[in-house]
Design a protein around this motif. Sequence first.
Motif, PDB file in Angstrom:
ATOM      1  N   ILE A 595      -0.596 -12.772   6.969  1.00  0.00           N
ATOM      2  CA  ILE A 595      -0.455 -11.316   6.988  1.00  0.00           C
ATOM      3  C   ILE A 595       0.795 -10.896   6.224  1.00  0.00           C
ATOM      4  O   ILE A 595       0.793  -9.889   5.501  1.00  0.00           O
ATOM      5  N   GLU A 596       1.866 -11.678   6.349  1.00  0.00           N
ATOM      6  CA  GLU A 596       3.062 -11.395   5.549  1.00  0.00           C
ATOM      7  C   GLU A 596       2.726 -11.483   4.065  1.00  0.00           C
ATOM      8  O   GLU A 596       3.167 -10.658   3.258  1.00  0.00           O
ATOM      9  N   GLY A 597       1.937 -12.498   3.705  1.00  0.00           N
ATOM     10  CA  GLY A 597       1.506 -12.629   2.313  1.00  0.00           C
ATOM     11  C   GLY A 597       0.659 -11.459   1.863  1.00  0.00           C
ATOM     12  O   GLY A 597       0.773 -10.987   0.722  1.00  0.00           O
ATOM     13  N   THR A 600       3.047  -8.578   1.153  1.00  0.00           N
ATOM     14  CA  THR A 600       3.773  -8.785  -0.108  1.00  0.00           C
ATOM     15  C   THR A 600       2.884  -8.484  -1.304  1.00  0.00           C
ATOM     16  O   THR A 600       3.294  -7.808  -2.258  1.00  0.00           O
ATOM     17  N   ALA A 601       1.652  -8.978  -1.261  1.00  0.00           N
ATOM     18  CA  ALA A 601       0.715  -8.730  -2.359  1.00  0.00           C
ATOM     19  C   ALA A 601       0.363  -7.253  -2.456  1.00  0.00           C
ATOM     20  O   ALA A 601       0.211  -6.705  -3.555  1.00  0.00           O
ATOM     21  N   LEU A 602       0.231  -6.585  -1.303  1.00  0.00           N
ATOM     22  CA  LEU A 602      -0.085  -5.160  -1.293  1.00  0.00           C
ATOM     23  C   LEU A 602       1.020  -4.359  -1.974  1.00  0.00           C
ATOM     24  O   LEU A 602       0.755  -3.475  -2.794  1.00  0.00           O
ATOM     25  N   GLU A 603       2.261  -4.690  -1.658  1.00  0.00           N
ATOM     26  CA  GLU A 603       3.393  -3.993  -2.272  1.00  0.00           C
ATOM     27  C   GLU A 603       3.441  -4.224  -3.776  1.00  0.00           C
ATOM     28  O   GLU A 603       3.874  -3.358  -4.544  1.00  0.00           O
ATOM     29  N   ALA A 604       2.989  -5.413  -4.207  1.00  0.00           N
ATOM     30  CA  ALA A 604       3.005  -5.754  -5.634  1.00  0.00           C
ATOM     31  C   ALA A 604       1.787  -5.213  -6.372  1.00  0.00           C
ATOM     32  O   ALA A 604       1.662  -5.402  -7.587  1.00  0.00           O
ATOM     33  N   GLY A 605       0.886  -4.544  -5.656  1.00  0.00           N
ATOM     34  CA  GLY A 605      -0.310  -3.996  -6.291  1.00  0.00           C
ATOM     35  C   GLY A 605      -1.386  -5.029  -6.564  1.00  0.00           C
ATOM     36  O   GLY A 605      -2.327  -4.780  -7.312  1.00  0.00           O
ATOM     37  N   LYS A 606      -1.281  -6.214  -5.935  1.00  0.00           N
ATOM     38  CA  LYS A 606      -2.286  -7.258  -6.114  1.00  0.00           C
ATOM     39  C   LYS A 606      -3.297  -7.126  -4.978  1.00  0.00           C
ATOM     40  O   LYS A 606      -3.267  -7.862  -3.993  1.00  0.00           O
ATOM     41  N   SER A 610      -4.083  -9.604  -1.673  1.00  0.00           N
ATOM     42  CA  SER A 610      -3.777  -9.109  -0.333  1.00  0.00           C
ATOM     43  C   SER A 610      -4.999  -9.222   0.570  1.00  0.00           C
ATOM     44  O   SER A 610      -4.904  -9.673   1.718  1.00  0.00           O
ATOM     45  N   ILE A 611      -6.145  -8.820   0.053  1.00  0.00           N
ATOM     46  CA  ILE A 611      -7.380  -8.862   0.832  1.00  0.00           C
ATOM     47  C   ILE A 611      -7.716 -10.291   1.241  1.00  0.00           C
ATOM     48  O   ILE A 611      -8.100 -10.556   2.388  1.00  0.00           O
ATOM     49  N   GLY A 679      -5.073  -2.155   2.259  1.00  0.00           N
ATOM     50  CA  GLY A 679      -4.234  -1.706   3.359  1.00  0.00           C
ATOM     51  C   GLY A 679      -4.989  -1.668   4.676  1.00  0.00           C
ATOM     52  O   GLY A 679      -4.477  -2.089   5.725  1.00  0.00           O
ATOM     53  N   LYS A 680      -6.229  -1.126   4.634  1.00  0.00           N
ATOM     54  CA  LYS A 680      -7.038  -1.051   5.860  1.00  0.00           C
ATOM     55  C   LYS A 680      -7.374  -2.448   6.382  1.00  0.00           C
ATOM     56  O   LYS A 680      -7.278  -2.719   7.584  1.00  0.00           O
TER      57      LYS A 680
END
Length: 703
Positions: A595-597, A600-606, A610-611, A679-680
């Motif tokens: 979930i931390e990963g 991090t990916a969500l913040e980076a736009g990946k 993230s999913i 995000g969801k």
Amino acid sequence: MQSFRTEIENPVVEKDIIDLERKIRQFREGKVDDERFRSLRLARGIYGQRQPGVQMIRIKLPYGKVTSEQLHRIADVSDKYSTGRLHITTRQDIQIHYVSLDRTPELWAELEKDSVTIREACGNTVRNVTASETAGIDTEEPFDVTPYADATFRYMLRNPIGQEMGRKFKISFSSSDADTALSYMHDLGFIPKIRDGKRGFKVLLGGGLGSQPRHADVIYEFLEAERIIPLIEGVVRIFDRYGERAKRMKARMKFLLKDMGVEEFTRLVKEEQKAVPYDTYPIETEGFDSFPAALENLEHIEVPRVEIDDAEAYEHWKKTNVFPQKQQGFVAVGIKVVIGDFYTDKARKLADLVRKYAGNELRFSLRQNILLRHVREDLLPFFYRELGALGFTQVGYDSTADITACPGTDTCNLGIANSTGIAQVLEEVLSEEYPEYLDNKDVAIKISGCMNACGQHMMAHIGFQGMSIRSGKLVAPALQVLLGGGVLGDGQGRFSDKVIKIPSKRGPQALRTILDDFRANAEEGENFLGYYDRQGKTYFYDILKPLSETDNLTEDDFRDWGHTENYKQEVGVGECAGVVIDLVATLLYESEEKIEGAGTALEAGKWADSIYHSYTSIINTAKALLLAEGKKTNTHAGIIDQFQDVFVVTGKVELQAGGEFSDLVYQIRKNEPTGDFAGKYMQDAITFVNRVKSYREEELIAS
């Protein structure tokens, strides 16, 4: 252990190395389970050797390419952390041995200063992407596949979809229809094609060697070049979800296809494409060919004057080891590296030679050799002299006398018999007694120390597999003789037949028997495979049968090649693609890390990364509870079905929005990878993990 500074400019790489150092420290302190730590280090190219307390480090070199600077860096690292020996593998990697586990983070940091990685070189990951060493210079190639192999390597490196699969996954790119990268024995193999002026690939799926070899299926006769990355991602995702995870011997792609069928597998891949972040993925092809820069640098080099003392030897070397490039006036020079081993002193001199007088690159080959590229034809006498001083002018590059062999019992836990010793002896037999095979490229000899076929014996014209054989109460090293395999081209190949098992010390005589019979009885123009088919397996069994008798073994027969003591069969636990047994607490802890990963990916736009991190978190969490109940967790798909029955239907774990567990998980394939969905989905994962942790805590208190 002491923490250290990596001095790596890339923050992603730096974090990776620091994380390895932290996990090693936790392992030493008993805070990380041994089995789980094994999985982590293997995915970082760190493999436990047969010898206790030391590691083999596999250096991942996509399509075997190495620059002068990188080769110097590898040599420095080998001298500092290892023994100075470099071993070329059949997947174009470099292995170094006898490395302390505690020093691996700093070793990795040193390599990364010249963009060399060990990430995902071992373990249940997407392994090194291999390619024909002649890619870019092949006179028969439709186009250079190097950019496509490079793009695949970069796309999959650290990609969350390929980090913790049931088994390893292998991809190859051949330069032409000759299929020298062996597409038919790979999980995914690509052969370049041009149709209506457009670049694309013939695509093969699900090949493999081992005890049950499988010929890959052609799933596309022509797939446009910009569609290969989305296809690869879809294939890896489905393999990750449905591939076996508990039974190691059944966990490769070939077994999944056997159970599921190619049609159903490809249907699932197409269904998954909505979740893949790209419909098409154009690949930049400019700047990959070093020839333009090499040409500019080499045009002004003055040709050193060299006198050739032995003109006949020089011409023989040119005949077997020098090849024309598609670039006029330039040639490639093959260096035969016996059993793939060479040393750092020679590596540095070779690096200096190609930097000053060639294209500043070399490529390691699938047959454990070295190919120098972009050598000016008028510089050949000079190269012959310089390579001769290094002992690198042995004739027979890629010939019958150029035998492929895995390390066997020298260093590998799985080795049953010595591969390298018998390989060297057989090469001596060929050189001294059958010199005509120094010029023969139609017969390939390959040796593996066990059934896992790292030496690719299952696809050789003449193959040997390390085994053991009993004579009374004693055990002797043995060889399974295999015949009739080979590459046919354009994605077609043959696997060899197991003919007979013989004591290992009779391997040289077995080779003599086979070659003498072929010489005496082959029809005019008949090649070895044609001869084998005409005579049949039983014929070869009969002529080799006298060598299989065990009632007349001598004292020497009980010693393996290169050993003075009697043979002992000591097979350790294989690690290279081992399936780990995860503890419940470790899995729940890792779910939080995933979930931390995702964050991090969500913040980076990946979004897609993230999913997938969120997906893995949900799966790991469900797996933890199922393990606690003693349930099977063989596949991700099975985990999803079982969790519904065991925990949701019974009301033990309530889902946030009701419904079925599969509805929660399979959002991943029903939604495009957008920021909103990422995000969801991450929030859904957080909620699920927290509910399972609460349930787990209540259960532990109640018990």
